[in-house]
Motif scaffolding. Sequence first.
Motif, short mmCIF file in Angstrom:
data_model
loop_
_atom_site.label_atom_id
_atom_site.label_comp_id
_atom_site.label_asym_id
_atom_site.label_seq_id
_atom_site.Cartn_x
_atom_site.Cartn_y
_atom_site.Cartn_z
N GLN A 239 0.83 -1.21 0.00
CA GLN A 239 0.00 0.00 0.00
C GLN A 239 0.87 1.26 0.00
OE1 GLN A 239 -3.13 0.50 -0.44
NE2 GLN A 239 -3.78 -1.61 -0.42
N SER A 240 1.92 1.25 0.79
CA SER A 240 2.82 2.40 0.84
C SER A 240 3.45 2.66 -0.51
CB SER A 240 3.89 2.16 1.90
OG SER A 240 4.84 3.18 1.88
N GLN B 33 2.28 1.75 -3.46
CA GLN B 33 1.25 2.22 -4.38
C GLN B 33 0.92 3.69 -4.14
OE1 GLN B 33 -2.15 -0.48 -4.21
NE2 GLN B 33 -1.72 -0.99 -6.33
N ASN B 34 0.82 4.08 -2.87
CA ASN B 34 0.46 5.47 -2.56
C ASN B 34 1.56 6.46 -2.93
OD1 ASN B 34 -2.03 4.72 -1.60
ND2 ASN B 34 -1.37 4.59 0.52
N THR B 35 2.83 6.05 -2.80
CA THR B 35 3.91 6.97 -3.14
C THR B 35 4.20 7.01 -4.62
OG1 THR B 35 5.56 5.26 -2.71
CG2 THR B 35 5.07 6.76 -0.91
N LYS C 296 1.78 6.81 -7.21
CA LYS C 296 0.59 7.05 -8.04
C LYS C 296 0.93 8.10 -9.08
CE LYS C 296 -3.17 5.79 -5.04
NZ LYS C 296 -4.35 6.22 -4.33
#
Length: 169
Positions: A161-162, A164-166, A168
């Motif tokens: 998740q980390s 993917q979030n950084t 995008k």
Amino acid sequence: SEGKLKTARSQFLPELQFGYQNMSIRGMGADDIYYAKSSRFQAVQVGIGVPLFFGSNQSKSKALTYELKARELEYEYTKKLMNRQLRDWQAQLKSLEELCVYYENAALPNSIKARNAAWQQYQQGNLNFMEWTLLHNQAMQTQNMYLDLVQQYNQLFIQYQSFQNTNKN
């Protein structure tokens, strides 16, 4: 890099120049004529500059073109690596999730049954303390393995998740 490349390429183009002057002289001029304040003198200047030596500009342009291509290749390579990392994490998460489901549906209930059966056997005197301890430890080991698995899953999920979030775009 694209801006630098455009700048380098623009140096091959002719340079256009345009100038306009407007001034007034008050008093006696060099031609022995008196000029009043209202007399205005105007001049227009037009020029064109053509580059004669292209060697250094061509080298700069080629170097910048190669640099731009290298950066594009590096970007594509990094993008592929990131996509591969995401796919690997997704596969690992799926595998860990399947193992968690197995533990929740089969291994944990069986270990609880085995631990309870061992306790009953011990209370009835069918097992000595050493045998009960061994069976109890096996059941606890199954539960610890499940908890370790859940921890691995959670840590991997947080990383995923980390990432993917950084990243995008």
